[in-house]
Design a protein around this motif. Structure first.
Motif, PDB file in Angstrom:
ATOM      1  N   ILE A 159      65.996 -31.058  17.455  1.00  0.00           N
ATOM      2  CA  ILE A 159      65.052 -30.002  17.088  1.00  0.00           C
ATOM      3  C   ILE A 159      64.175 -30.446  15.922  1.00  0.00           C
ATOM      4  O   ILE A 159      62.952 -30.258  15.931  1.00  0.00           O
ATOM      5  N   GLY A 160      64.797 -31.096  14.914  1.00  0.00           N
ATOM      6  CA  GLY A 160      64.061 -31.536  13.737  1.00  0.00           C
ATOM      7  C   GLY A 160      62.991 -32.570  14.073  1.00  0.00           C
ATOM      8  O   GLY A 160      61.838 -32.462  13.635  1.00  0.00           O
ATOM      9  N   VAL A 161      63.395 -33.568  14.850  1.00  0.00           N
ATOM     10  CA  VAL A 161      62.450 -34.621  15.229  1.00  0.00           C
ATOM     11  C   VAL A 161      61.314 -34.031  16.067  1.00  0.00           C
ATOM     12  O   VAL A 161      60.140 -34.355  15.886  1.00  0.00           O
ATOM     13  N   LEU A 162      61.687 -33.144  16.966  1.00  0.00           N
ATOM     14  CA  LEU A 162      60.677 -32.500  17.813  1.00  0.00           C
ATOM     15  C   LEU A 162      59.672 -31.739  16.955  1.00  0.00           C
ATOM     16  O   LEU A 162      58.449 -31.895  17.108  1.00  0.00           O
ATOM     17  N   ASN A 163      60.195 -30.918  16.037  1.00  0.00           N
ATOM     18  CA  ASN A 163      59.301 -30.160  15.141  1.00  0.00           C
ATOM     19  C   ASN A 163      58.358 -31.087  14.404  1.00  0.00           C
ATOM     20  O   ASN A 163      57.141 -30.888  14.402  1.00  0.00           O
ATOM     21  N   SER A 164      58.939 -32.102  13.786  1.00  0.00           N
ATOM     22  CA  SER A 164      58.142 -33.016  12.977  1.00  0.00           C
ATOM     23  C   SER A 164      57.104 -33.742  13.828  1.00  0.00           C
ATOM     24  O   SER A 164      55.932 -33.847  13.457  1.00  0.00           O
ATOM     25  N   GLY A 165      57.555 -34.210  15.002  1.00  0.00           N
ATOM     26  CA  GLY A 165      56.649 -34.939  15.879  1.00  0.00           C
ATOM     27  C   GLY A 165      55.490 -34.085  16.340  1.00  0.00           C
ATOM     28  O   GLY A 165      54.327 -34.507  16.321  1.00  0.00           O
ATOM     29  N   LEU A 166      55.791 -32.855  16.723  1.00  0.00           N
ATOM     30  CA  LEU A 166      54.730 -31.980  17.226  1.00  0.00           C
ATOM     31  C   LEU A 166      53.722 -31.672  16.119  1.00  0.00           C
ATOM     32  O   LEU A 166      52.516 -31.569  16.380  1.00  0.00           O
ATOM     33  N   VAL A 167      54.221 -31.566  14.890  1.00  0.00           N
ATOM     34  CA  VAL A 167      53.299 -31.339  13.775  1.00  0.00           C
ATOM     35  C   VAL A 167      52.415 -32.564  13.566  1.00  0.00           C
ATOM     36  O   VAL A 167      51.190 -32.466  13.439  1.00  0.00           O
ATOM     37  N   LEU A 168      53.053 -33.749  13.581  1.00  0.00           N
ATOM     38  CA  LEU A 168      52.288 -34.993  13.385  1.00  0.00           C
ATOM     39  C   LEU A 168      51.240 -35.168  14.482  1.00  0.00           C
ATOM     40  O   LEU A 168      50.160 -35.703  14.250  1.00  0.00           O
ATOM     41  N   LEU A 169      51.562 -34.728  15.685  1.00  0.00           N
ATOM     42  CA  LEU A 169      50.630 -34.887  16.801  1.00  0.00           C
ATOM     43  C   LEU A 169      49.622 -33.745  16.862  1.00  0.00           C
ATOM     44  O   LEU A 169      48.855 -33.639  17.812  1.00  0.00           O
ATOM     45  N   ASN A 170      49.659 -32.883  15.836  1.00  0.00           N
ATOM     46  CA  ASN A 170      48.720 -31.765  15.770  1.00  0.00           C
ATOM     47  C   ASN A 170      48.821 -30.809  16.947  1.00  0.00           C
ATOM     48  O   ASN A 170      47.812 -30.253  17.396  1.00  0.00           O
TER      49      ASN A 170
END
Lengths: 505, 322
Positions: free
Chosen positions: B282-293
């Motif tokens: 969940i954490g990686v997903l959240n962070s990744g989706l934020v980074l990918l805008n």
């Protein structure tokens, strides 16, 4: 096919569960407009046969004929279409729907707009209930009905589908005497209307009131019929149920019987706080070191409830006194019972005996886990050693002590449950139907185990509804019927007819 | 064991690796130490709560109150630290050290959890209902305690818990690691842990083996409360502020982590490390989706589907469970 009054015929039916033959080439006829009663001990195959006739079990060998026409049911609905309905021991009604809604469940009547036509359905319900002489309002909630009334709703449900044969599996086991009278009136009524009844019950007295003919099942085989009940006696019926050649594979070795281990005085278990009805009533007995005490009784006699009560499962309702090695003890919970050196191998090992998804070793150590703790933590080594000991002692067949319990056969599962209790080094062991659903070889192994436990000085109490089993393994036999002790036999005095007589009196 | 089975067994780790590789390719900001510590710090609160949630779910229960307990425990700790307790009629003032405030916060969490367990075992209130009630009770208590306003300015000692570093590793990660390590040992190596699995696997068999079911369950809910309080203290310290609406809907993220981690909602099967992996996903997903805008709205939809996929895969792994 035959042009007689046989509405339903089962020919050469054989049914196996795994390696166990439940029915062996059974042929029976159901006579039209009569009450056909099937008698037999627990495990004789009655319920299995009923389930085949009503489409619950679609896989079997042999043929079914309805009015001479060969049929094949793949589910109960298809059986229903051919006019065969079953009233199960456990009723299948939805409590918070009305009587009408239950009767019409799955075949509701809709009006032109696709709305439920309550008026029409209520009217039909009313006429169905009238056929049964029963004055329940169609709009009553099923939850507000008594068990006997609910049963009548089930029967009405069958009639809606125009059932020609109604199968009733122990219909009187859960209802009161007045409700039984009512049920018999309903049955008489149905008979008049040409409906055939196939009836299973253990209660011989009631059978003589309603039966037209008897069909005997024993060990999965049809053993005969009594067509004319006017000259049949209770003894004839008992002989039909139990009169077998005793092929005793197992011979008990005598073990020295020592001092008193457990004594119970006037144990009762009321059904409710008002103490008007009882599941166990005034039971007193004693159990000695090295003794195997068998408790025989038919279903619903209160045997399981007796064990549960002694084992601390009903501490608030229980009445009476329990003594262990001469001292009175208070058992307020299962934990107390275990700490006092008692163990219970329950009737349903899958539901109550094992955590199926756990490894064998974790089940074995469950009730005595402290002995597998080293330096404050669980030790796999100690647990493994403990388990391996029992696996070799009890000949548990498994790939290793780490195998999941759910992948074991019934007999091996039962041995795991036994190991769990032996690991607690108990003084008293209760076994509830210890060989149910287990094949013959494993049964014999369990018998030898029970014998060995007694020889090692345990007091063993075995509840069983299999007469030959009780007679083979017990030093002494208590018989229970309708919540009480109705007979006591020493090993020498015990014979099948006498025990069965005590159980049904 | 076939390749298929191996793949299924390590599905969470594989999923995690795949996500990390994809994100590394798609964003040059993903595989950096700062982002790594960021993700770890962010999930630390969820991991603490989810460890407790795992215990609860292993017994075939559920705890919906952890988010509210988190808020209340954090607020109690913050309030006591900042204002102490004053009883004007007796002319008494009790001040709290950081340690005193922490212990008070943990006790409040444990106490509320204990209450949950008591309701569930003594009065047979279904866990869903008992903890749903506590969800609103503890939230209301938080509002009362804070008057609806954040409690801020808690001092640098307190702030160290959520923002400090020790030996090159952020404090929240240390705390979480200790919690996880203890929980792993407890579940795998102690009698208590074994009993938790047994109760969830077959409560009836556990009872008939002489286990004191009520006592174990009460402990489990109390631990869930204490761990929610740990999360609450980390969060309050990190923000240097106890927010009255802190931890809102955290119970759902926590259940998601447990479920993605392969713990069965029907009890008896699962593990702490599985839950940690679930929280990481969940954490990686959240962070990744934020980074990918990716828009926050889409983020929620994607998270929902990840939960579904995880459970479907679990079904494939364990086809015979209800």
């Amino acid at each position: 096919m035959s042009v007689n009054n046989h509405i339903l015929t089962a020919q050469g039916i054989t049914k196996k569960f795994g390696g166990i033959t439940a029915l062996d080439n059974v042929t029976i006829d159901v006579h039209q407009g009569k009450v056909n009663v099937i008698v037999g001990e627990n495990g004789a195959g009655k319920s299995t046969l009923m389930k085949i006739l009503s489409g619950v079990y679609p896989d079997y060998e042999g043929d079914l004929f309805v009015k001479g026409e060969k049929v094949n049911f793949s589910n109960p609905k298809e059986a229903m279409k051919k006019g065969i309905a079953i009233i199960h021991q456990e009723l299948n009604l939805i409590p918070y729907l009305t009587v009408t809604a239950n009767i019409f469940l799955g075949r509701e009547i809709e009006d032109a707009l696709g709305m439920l036509d309550f008026k029409q359905m209520n009217k039909l319900t009313k006429s169905l209930l009238q056929r049964l002489d029963c004055d329940i309002a169609p709009t009553t909630l099923v939850a507000d009905l008594r068990v006997g009334q609910q049963q009548q709703i089930e029967i009405a449900k069958a009639l809606l589908e125009d059932a020609k044969v109604v199968i009733m599996d122990e219909p009187t086991s859960a209802i009161t005497d007045t409700e039984v009278e009512n049920l018999f009136k309903v049955i008489a009524n149905l008979k008049k209307q040409g409906v055939s009844i196939l009836y299973i019950s253990h209660k011989l007295d009631e059978l003589f009131k309603i039966a037209d003919r008897f069909i005997g099942l024993r060990d999965g085989k049809m053993v005969g019929t009594i067509e004319d009940i006017s000259d049949a006696s209770k003894d004839d019926l008992i002989r039909l149920m139990v009169g077998r050649d005793l092929k005793n594979l197992y011979v008990k070795e005598a073990s020295p019987i020592g001092e008193e281990m457990l004594r119970v005085e006037n144990i009762s278990l009321p059904k409710n706080r008002e103490k008007t009805e009882f599941l166990v009533k005034d039971v007193s007995f004693s159990l000695r070191k090295g003794e195997v005490l068998g408790i025989f009784g038919l279903m619903g006699a209160g045997r399981t409830e007796l064990l549960e009560t002694l084992f601390g499962l009903h501490p608030k309702l229980m009445l009476g006194k329990i003594y262990i090695e001469g001292e009175e003890v208070k058992i307020k919970s299962v934990t107390d019972a275990v700490n006092l050196g008692m163990g219970l191998v329950p009737e349903d090992r899958k539901e109550d005996g094992l955590v199926l998804q756990m490894q064998i070793c974790k089940n074995v150590s469950m009730a005595s886990i402290d002995q597998t703790i080293k330096n404050g933590f669980l030790s796999k080594q100690l647990e493994g050693r403990l388990t391996k000991n029992y696996m070799s002692d009890l000949k548990i067949k498994a790939s290793s002590e780490k195998q999941l319990s759910k992948n074991l056969s019934g007999g091996n599962q039962q041995k795991v449950v036994l190991s769990k209790w032996l690991a607690t080094t108990p003084k008293i062991l209760f076994l509830d139907e210890p060989t149910r659903g287990i094949d013959v070889n494993a049964k014999n192994e369990i018998y030898h185990l029970i014998n060995n436990l007694a020889k090692n000085g345990l007091g063993v109490l075995v509840v069983s509804s299999e007469l030959p089993e009780v007679m083979a393994i017990s030093d002494r036999i208590l018989v229970m019927g309708e919540s009480r002790i109705t007979g006591e036999f020493s090993q020498e005095e015990a014979n099948e007819d006498a025990i069965m007589n005590a159980a049904i009196s | 064991m076939s390749i298929k089975n191996t793949l299924l067994k390590f599905q969470s780790i594989i999923a995690l690796l795949v996500m990390c590789i994809v994100l590394t390719i798609m964003s040059d900001k993903f595989l950096t130490p700062e982002n790594g510590w960021n993700i770890m710090r962010q999930i630390s609160v969820n991991v603490c709560i989810s460890v407790g949630m795992t215990l609860v779910i292993l017994t075939r229960g559920i705890d919906l109150s952890v988010g509210s307990i988190l808020a209340f425990s954090g607020a109690v700790a913050a309030g006591l630290l900042k204002y102490g307790v004053e009883i004007p009629s007796l002319n008494i003032y009790i001040g709290f050290t950081v340690l005193g405030a922490l212990l008070a916060g943990l006790s409040v969490g444990g106490g509320l959890g204990l209450f949950n367990g008591w309701m569930i075992t003594r009065f047979k209130v279904p866990p869903f209902v008992a903890t749903l009630a506590m969800l609103t009770i503890a939230r209301g208590a938080t509002m009362l305690w804070t008057g609806g306003f954040p409690i801020t300015g808690l001092g640098e000692h307190f702030a160290f818990i959520g923002t400090g570093w020790f030996l090159g590793i952020p404090m929240p990660v240390w705390i979480t690691a200790v919690v996880v390590a203890i929980a792993v040992v407890v579940t795998k190596k102690t009698k208590f842990g074994r009993y938790v699995y047994a109760i969830g696997g077959n409560e009836s068999a556990a009872r008939l083996s002489g286990l004191n079911i009520s006592k174990i369950k009460i402990w489990v809910y109390a631990l869930a409360g204490i761990l929610a309080a740990v999360g609450g203290i980390i969060l309050t310290s990190r923000l240097d502020s106890a927010q009255p609406n802190a931890g809102f809907s955290y119970e759902l993220d926590s259940i998601a982590a447990v479920v993605i981690g392969g713990t069965s909602l029907s009890g008896g099967r699962g593990s702490i490390m599985g839950t940690v992996q679930g929280a990481l996903i969940i954490g990686v997903l959240n962070s990744g989706l934020v980074l990918l805008n990716v828009s926050p709205f889409w983020q929620q939809i994607i998270k929902g589907f990840v939960i579904l996929i995880a459970v479907i895969l679990d079904r494939v792994n364990h086809p015979n469970e209800e």
